[in-house]
Scaffold this motif. Structure first.
Motif, PDB file in Angstrom:
ATOM      1  N   HIS A   1      -4.483  -5.833   3.086  1.00  0.00           N
ATOM      2  CA  HIS A   1      -5.668  -6.036   2.247  1.00  0.00           C
ATOM      3  C   HIS A   1      -5.654  -5.009   1.117  1.00  0.00           C
ATOM      4  O   HIS A   1      -6.330  -3.989   1.201  1.00  0.00           O
TER       5      HIS A   1
ATOM      6  N   GLU B   1      -7.061  -4.765  -1.555  1.00  0.00           N
ATOM      7  CA  GLU B   1      -8.378  -4.435  -2.091  1.00  0.00           C
ATOM      8  C   GLU B   1      -9.044  -3.307  -1.302  1.00  0.00           C
ATOM      9  O   GLU B   1      -9.957  -2.643  -1.792  1.00  0.00           O
ATOM     10  N   SER B   2      -8.560  -3.074  -0.071  1.00  0.00           N
ATOM     11  CA  SER B   2      -9.126  -1.998   0.744  1.00  0.00           C
ATOM     12  C   SER B   2      -8.778  -0.622   0.197  1.00  0.00           C
ATOM     13  O   SER B   2      -9.318   0.385   0.658  1.00  0.00           O
ATOM     14  N   GLN B   3      -7.882  -0.560  -0.776  1.00  0.00           N
ATOM     15  CA  GLN B   3      -7.473   0.725  -1.324  1.00  0.00           C
ATOM     16  C   GLN B   3      -8.432   1.240  -2.385  1.00  0.00           C
ATOM     17  O   GLN B   3      -8.268   2.345  -2.888  1.00  0.00           O
TER      18      GLN B   3
ATOM     19  N   MET C   1      -3.840  -1.409   5.412  1.00  0.00           N
ATOM     20  CA  MET C   1      -4.187  -1.360   3.995  1.00  0.00           C
ATOM     21  C   MET C   1      -3.322  -2.323   3.180  1.00  0.00           C
ATOM     22  O   MET C   1      -3.785  -2.940   2.222  1.00  0.00           O
TER      23      MET C   1
ATOM     24  N   SER D   1       0.841  -1.195   0.000  1.00  0.00           N
ATOM     25  CA  SER D   1       0.000   0.000   0.000  1.00  0.00           C
ATOM     26  C   SER D   1       0.877   1.245   0.000  1.00  0.00           C
ATOM     27  O   SER D   1       1.944   1.256   0.607  1.00  0.00           O
TER      28      SER D   1
ATOM     29  N   ALA E   1     -13.685   1.776   0.346  1.00  0.00           N
ATOM     30  CA  ALA E   1     -13.399   0.610   1.173  1.00  0.00           C
ATOM     31  C   ALA E   1     -12.722   1.058   2.462  1.00  0.00           C
ATOM     32  O   ALA E   1     -12.071   2.089   2.535  1.00  0.00           O
ATOM     33  N   LYS E   2     -12.859   0.254   3.508  1.00  0.00           N
ATOM     34  CA  LYS E   2     -12.270   0.565   4.798  1.00  0.00           C
ATOM     35  C   LYS E   2     -11.245  -0.497   5.160  1.00  0.00           C
ATOM     36  O   LYS E   2     -11.542  -1.690   5.067  1.00  0.00           O
ATOM     37  N   PRO E   3     -10.010  -0.096   5.559  1.00  0.00           N
ATOM     38  CA  PRO E   3      -9.012  -1.082   5.954  1.00  0.00           C
ATOM     39  C   PRO E   3      -9.409  -1.776   7.243  1.00  0.00           C
ATOM     40  O   PRO E   3     -10.055  -1.183   8.100  1.00  0.00           O
ATOM     41  N   SER E   4      -9.048  -3.036   7.362  1.00  0.00           N
ATOM     42  CA  SER E   4      -9.342  -3.775   8.599  1.00  0.00           C
ATOM     43  C   SER E   4      -8.195  -4.687   8.922  1.00  0.00           C
ATOM     44  O   SER E   4      -7.517  -5.210   8.044  1.00  0.00           O
TER      45      SER E   4
ATOM     46  N   ARG F   1      -2.246   2.811   9.812  1.00  0.00           N
ATOM     47  CA  ARG F   1      -3.314   2.657   8.822  1.00  0.00           C
ATOM     48  C   ARG F   1      -2.802   1.999   7.548  1.00  0.00           C
ATOM     49  O   ARG F   1      -3.450   1.113   6.981  1.00  0.00           O
TER      50      ARG F   1
END
Length: 339
Positions: free
Chosen positions: A327, A329-331, A324, A228, A335-338, A320
């Motif tokens: 995951h 795909e959270s970018q 990201m 990320s 979308a929200k990072p988890s 953060r």
């Protein structure tokens, strides 16, 4: 802008010969920074040496043993959208596309990106002192408006930051800079290419007189699964980073096998602390562990009147962006990072 002569170099050897021994002879490729410096009388040139006709510096080549070489004259746009970069080095592609504007990326070259100057407003104003522009004249940024300035690696002589996004990703990827000069070819590990200001803030990098960047090597490890690039800035485009973070992972059995973290917008060069990466190796990718790594990275950070917020912002950005990277795909927008 002062008057200058113009000439073209047909090959690398001629380019080296034309700039060797005369600091007034300056290379131009994309021209996105050097022309600004000339127009604003920040620098002067006796002769501009155009290297755009050296075709061998304009392509990407893949090494048989793995890894690639980016030609120094490849544009930022061609690099970011090259299928090999998009698929194998997506961290680099994202970092490049976070920088400048589409028009500038179409002109700016990879070699020029490494050599660009700080965007410190005092550096760009010849009417005020600046140790980077005129050594020994002083650093008004220390007591002036210093919101965009360094929190790490600064000195009494200079608190400017290096503006590149691309270089933050290159630092994380352990790139190697390939150079040609009057004594032949050599290479510099990316971590050793740029310099902290110390007592000589006017010297941005470790190129020697007469040397030309010919390429940038990326190793076989691509970090294409977990990566990320996060850039925090005042505007969503055409704005330099207040803080940026390049993060890349490899995982094994749900534990961190290898990790890379590099920061931009906080120092005179891309900032990477390997002790933080070593701390994370073998650990669970958790917010708590990322926070501890962030503390290691930011150890010794010190701010000025207007940029104290950067220290807290950098820690939050590191945490953060690590989430990201786990995951990618959270970018995607929304979308929200988890963790």
């Amino acid at each position: 802008m002062n008057n200058f002569s113009y000439t073209k170099a047909c090959d690398i050897g001629q380019a080296v010969d034309l700039i060797n021994g005369n600091a007034g002879h300056k290379i131009v490729a994309g021209g996105t920074n050097i022309l600004d410096l000339l127009k604003y009388f920040v620098t002067e040139a006796e002769t501009i040496v155009d290297i755009n006709t050296i075709e061998e510096l304009s392509s990407l080549t893949e090494h048989a043993e793995g890894g690639i070489r980016l030609g120094a004259l490849m544009t930022n746009a061609d690099t970011a959208y090259h299928p090999v970069i998009e698929q194998q080095y997506p961290l680099l592609s994202k970092a490049i596309l976070a920088g400048a504007s589409a028009q500038i990326r179409n002109m700016a070259t990879n070699g020029g990106n490494l050599l660009q100057k700080t965007r410190c407003y005092y550096f760009y104003d010849p009417a005020v002192p600046c140790n980077k522009r005129l050594p020994g004249s002083g650093c008004p940024a220390k007591e002036g408006h210093n919101r965009i300035h360094a929190i790490l690696g600064h000195s009494e002589n200079c608190i400017a930051v290096f503006p590149s996004d691309m270089c933050v990703a290159l630092a994380a990827l352990d790139a190697v800079v390939q150079i040609s000069g009057p004594d032949g070819n050599r290479e510099i590990q990316f971590a050793d290419f740029h310099r902290l200001p110390g007592d000589t803030p006017e010297i941005d990098n470790n190129l020697k007189q007469g040397e030309v960047i010919i390429g940038i090597d990326l190793p076989a490890e691509t970090f294409s699964d977990h990566y990320s690039y996060l850039k925090l800035r005042d505007r969503s485009s055409y704005s330099f980073a207040l803080v940026s973070v390049a993060t890349a992972f490899t995982l094994e059995n749900e534990l961190i096998k290898e990790v890379r973290i590099a920061l931009g917008g906080v120092s005179h060069k891309p900032w990477r602390i390997k002790e933080a990466e070593q701390f994370l190796a073998g650990k669970t990718p958790s917010e708590e562990n990322f926070a501890q790594a962030a503390d290691i990275i930011l150890q010794g950070a010190s701010a000025f009147k207007h940029n104290e917020f950067k220290i807290g912002l950098a820690k939050k950005a590191i945490i953060r962006n690590a989430a990201m990277a786990l995951h990618p795909e959270s970018q995607r927008p929304g979308a929200k990072p988890s963790l």
